[in-house]
Design a protein around this motif. Structure first.
Motif, PDB file in Angstrom:
ATOM      1  N   LEU A 117     112.885  71.167   7.101  1.00  0.00           N
ATOM      2  CA  LEU A 117     111.912  71.256   8.967  1.00  0.00           C
ATOM      3  C   LEU A 117     111.999  69.551   8.796  1.00  0.00           C
ATOM      4  O   LEU A 117     111.647  68.940   8.402  1.00  0.00           O
ATOM      5  CB  LEU A 117     110.370  72.314   8.017  1.00  0.00           C
ATOM      6  N   TYR A 119     110.098  67.450  11.286  1.00  0.00           N
ATOM      7  CA  TYR A 119     108.384  67.668  12.630  1.00  0.00           C
ATOM      8  C   TYR A 119     108.558  66.606  13.970  1.00  0.00           C
ATOM      9  O   TYR A 119     109.251  65.681  13.441  1.00  0.00           O
ATOM     10  CB  TYR A 119     107.369  67.788  12.262  1.00  0.00           C
ATOM     11  N   SER A 123     101.826  69.076  11.765  1.00  0.00           N
ATOM     12  CA  SER A 123     102.364  70.572  11.902  1.00  0.00           C
ATOM     13  C   SER A 123     100.495  71.534  12.222  1.00  0.00           C
ATOM     14  O   SER A 123     100.739  72.800  12.440  1.00  0.00           O
ATOM     15  CB  SER A 123     102.839  71.615  10.257  1.00  0.00           C
ATOM     16  N   GLN A 125      98.417  72.669  10.496  1.00  0.00           N
ATOM     17  CA  GLN A 125      98.981  73.567   8.957  1.00  0.00           C
ATOM     18  C   GLN A 125      97.829  73.962   8.335  1.00  0.00           C
ATOM     19  O   GLN A 125      97.486  72.772   8.325  1.00  0.00           O
ATOM     20  CB  GLN A 125     100.083  74.336   8.521  1.00  0.00           C
ATOM     21  N   HIS A 128      98.061  75.582   2.770  1.00  0.00           N
ATOM     22  CA  HIS A 128      98.374  76.419   1.974  1.00  0.00           C
ATOM     23  C   HIS A 128      98.826  76.019   0.452  1.00  0.00           C
ATOM     24  O   HIS A 128      99.533  74.830   0.440  1.00  0.00           O
ATOM     25  CB  HIS A 128      99.324  77.330   3.168  1.00  0.00           C
ATOM     26  N   ASP A 130     103.017  77.175  -0.783  1.00  0.00           N
ATOM     27  CA  ASP A 130     104.293  76.829  -0.103  1.00  0.00           C
ATOM     28  C   ASP A 130     104.970  78.396  -1.010  1.00  0.00           C
ATOM     29  O   ASP A 130     105.938  79.013  -1.290  1.00  0.00           O
ATOM     30  CB  ASP A 130     105.628  75.970  -0.241  1.00  0.00           C
ATOM     31  N   TRP A 146     108.674  65.433   1.053  1.00  0.00           N
ATOM     32  CA  TRP A 146     108.167  64.972   2.447  1.00  0.00           C
ATOM     33  C   TRP A 146     108.342  63.394   2.829  1.00  0.00           C
ATOM     34  O   TRP A 146     107.714  62.255   2.230  1.00  0.00           O
ATOM     35  CB  TRP A 146     107.049  65.814   2.531  1.00  0.00           C
ATOM     36  N   LEU A 159      99.482  64.032   6.648  1.00  0.00           N
ATOM     37  CA  LEU A 159      99.262  65.785   5.576  1.00  0.00           C
ATOM     38  C   LEU A 159      97.909  65.590   5.274  1.00  0.00           C
ATOM     39  O   LEU A 159      97.518  64.001   5.067  1.00  0.00           O
ATOM     40  CB  LEU A 159     100.768  65.562   4.351  1.00  0.00           C
ATOM     41  N   HIS A 232      98.031  72.303   0.216  1.00  0.00           N
ATOM     42  CA  HIS A 232      98.445  70.796   1.068  1.00  0.00           C
ATOM     43  C   HIS A 232      98.782  71.823   2.558  1.00  0.00           C
ATOM     44  O   HIS A 232      98.902  73.325   2.678  1.00  0.00           O
ATOM     45  CB  HIS A 232     100.315  70.440   0.828  1.00  0.00           C
ATOM     46  N   GLY A 234      98.568  70.342   6.787  1.00  0.00           N
ATOM     47  CA  GLY A 234      98.628  69.243   8.248  1.00  0.00           C
ATOM     48  C   GLY A 234      97.785  69.099   8.381  1.00  0.00           C
ATOM     49  O   GLY A 234      96.734  70.123   9.210  1.00  0.00           O
ATOM     50  N   ARG A 244     104.798  62.489  15.117  1.00  0.00           N
ATOM     51  CA  ARG A 244     104.488  61.822  13.997  1.00  0.00           C
ATOM     52  C   ARG A 244     105.972  62.933  13.708  1.00  0.00           C
ATOM     53  O   ARG A 244     105.665  63.262  12.409  1.00  0.00           O
ATOM     54  CB  ARG A 244     103.036  62.617  13.427  1.00  0.00           C
TER      55      ARG A 244
HETATM   56  O1  LIG Z   1     104.051  68.291   7.732  1.00  0.00           O
HETATM   57  C1  LIG Z   1     103.037  68.270   8.017  1.00  0.00           C
HETATM   58  O2  LIG Z   1     101.987  68.733   8.612  1.00  0.00           O
HETATM   59  C2  LIG Z   1     103.081  70.043   6.880  1.00  0.00           C
HETATM   60  C3  LIG Z   1     104.177  70.192   6.165  1.00  0.00           C
HETATM   61  C4  LIG Z   1     103.748  71.567   5.508  1.00  0.00           C
HETATM   62  O3  LIG Z   1     102.725  71.948   4.997  1.00  0.00           O
HETATM   63  C5  LIG Z   1     105.110  72.294   5.119  1.00  0.00           C
HETATM   64  O4  LIG Z   1     105.416  72.216   5.093  1.00  0.00           O
HETATM   65  O5  LIG Z   1     105.108  73.403   3.895  1.00  0.00           O
END
Ligand SMILES: O=C(O)CCC(=O)C(=O)O
Length: 309
Positions: A117, A119, A123, A125, A128, A130, A146, A159, A232, A234, A244
């Motif tokens: 991914l 970014y 995110s 987010q 959660h 994965d 990351w 993060l 984890h 965002g 970012r």
């Molecule tokens: O980069 C982020 O903000 C979080 C990324 C994340 O949680 C993910 O990719 O599972």
């Protein structure tokens, strides 16, 4: 179902003390205690700057394709697997010496890149795990890797982690699926209510035990690797004008098949262990030869359609 050695307390002690290469031991120890490790300076500033510059070229060349996806604040949403069209992003994996050494040690073999991914901004987010989306057989052979392509502070959505949340006992996933979807209902690969219920229960479990959630601001070039079971996410973005840039890589052992919620919430169900996809080699390492790049999981392109000269 067999857990990887790094999730079995006795095997963990033996492997760390007897089998771990000395150069890897400090980061392996910290990773297994906290559920993540931040490796500052794992990628040079020059590589980070070059990749952001290349992305700016990608953005110019594919402006027409990207335009419909621009977010209200002017950034792009997540771009899935753009390393297939911009393979230089794979340097963040293949040239990341310490990160590779840690993952190879934990997996007991060659770690490969499965998906990614990209970014442009945080995110935001919620916390959660994965694993409902990266479910291997046997389970938990997966890491999130990351890399910060620019400096990250409290304002541009760092993060966030629930330290120690990887050690919480796994919930009764089949029971959660029955409760959310109904007794005997098929489990789809992707169910938002199921995903949300599971994540909410994990976070409640961690908070009940007093686990701390905190942000991890880091300098450009830092790599953070998280355990498959680490909650984890965002952190909220305080300054929505800021970018970012970061790149998340999802890694597995070579040839590992990856399933989604239909496997994760049916842990006793059999699924083939081996992946049908082939790999592409670059710089002595491999990434899965997927057929699609996606903008925000909404619009797919063949990698060749987005390649840069
Ligand atoms: O980069 C982020 O903000 C979080 C990324 C994340 O949680 C993910 O990719 O599972």
């Amino acid at each position: 179902m067999s857990l990887p050695w790094f999730m079995q307390p006795d095997a963990r002690e033996v492997a760390l003390s007897r089998l771990c290469p000395p150069g890897v031991r400090p980061i392996a120890n910290e990773f297994l205690q906290k559920g993540f490790i931040a490796i500052p300076g794992s990628v040079s500033d020059a590589i980070c700057d070059h990749l952001v510059e290349r992305f700016r070229t990608f953005e110019r060349v594919h402006a027409d394709k990207l335009a419909p996806f621009r977010l209200a604040d002017g950034h792009w949403p997540r771009l899935v697997n753009i390393h297939l069209s911009m393979p230089e992003l794979f340097d963040l994996f293949s040239q990341n010496r310490q990160a590779i050494a840690l993952q190879d040690f934990l997996l007991g073999g060659e770690t490969c890149l499965y998906t990614s991914l990209f970014y442009e901004r945080g995110s935001a987010q919620p916390l959660h795990r994965d694993t409902p989306y990266f479910c291997t057989r046997p389970e938990y052979r997966y890491f999130g890797v990351w890399v910060a392509l620019e400096d990250v502070d409290e304002d541009n959505g760092p993060l966030m982690v629930m330290e120690g949340g990887h050690l919480l006992p796994e919930l009764d996933r089949a029971a959660i699926a029955r409760e959310v979807l109904g007794e005997g209902a098929p489990i789809p690969p992707d169910s938002m209510p199921l995903f949300d219920t599971y994540q909410k229960r994990v976070v409640e479990q961690g908070r009940a035990l007093g686990l701390k959630v905190y942000n991890v601001p880091v300098r450009k070039g830092t790599t953070i690797i998280w355990h498959p079971q680490l909650p984890h996410g965002g952190a909220p973005i305080r300054d929505l004008k800021r970018t970012r840039f970061s790149f998340v890589m999802h890694t597995t052992p070579e040839g590992a098949a990856v399933y989604h919620q239909h496997a994760f919430f049916a842990p006793e169900k059999h699924f083939p262990e081996h992946a049908p996809w082939k790999y592409i080699s670059r710089d002595g390492r491999k990434y899965a030869r997927h057929k699609l790049v996606s903008f925000a999981h909404q619009q797919n392109y063949a990698p060749e359609e987005l390649a840069l000269a």
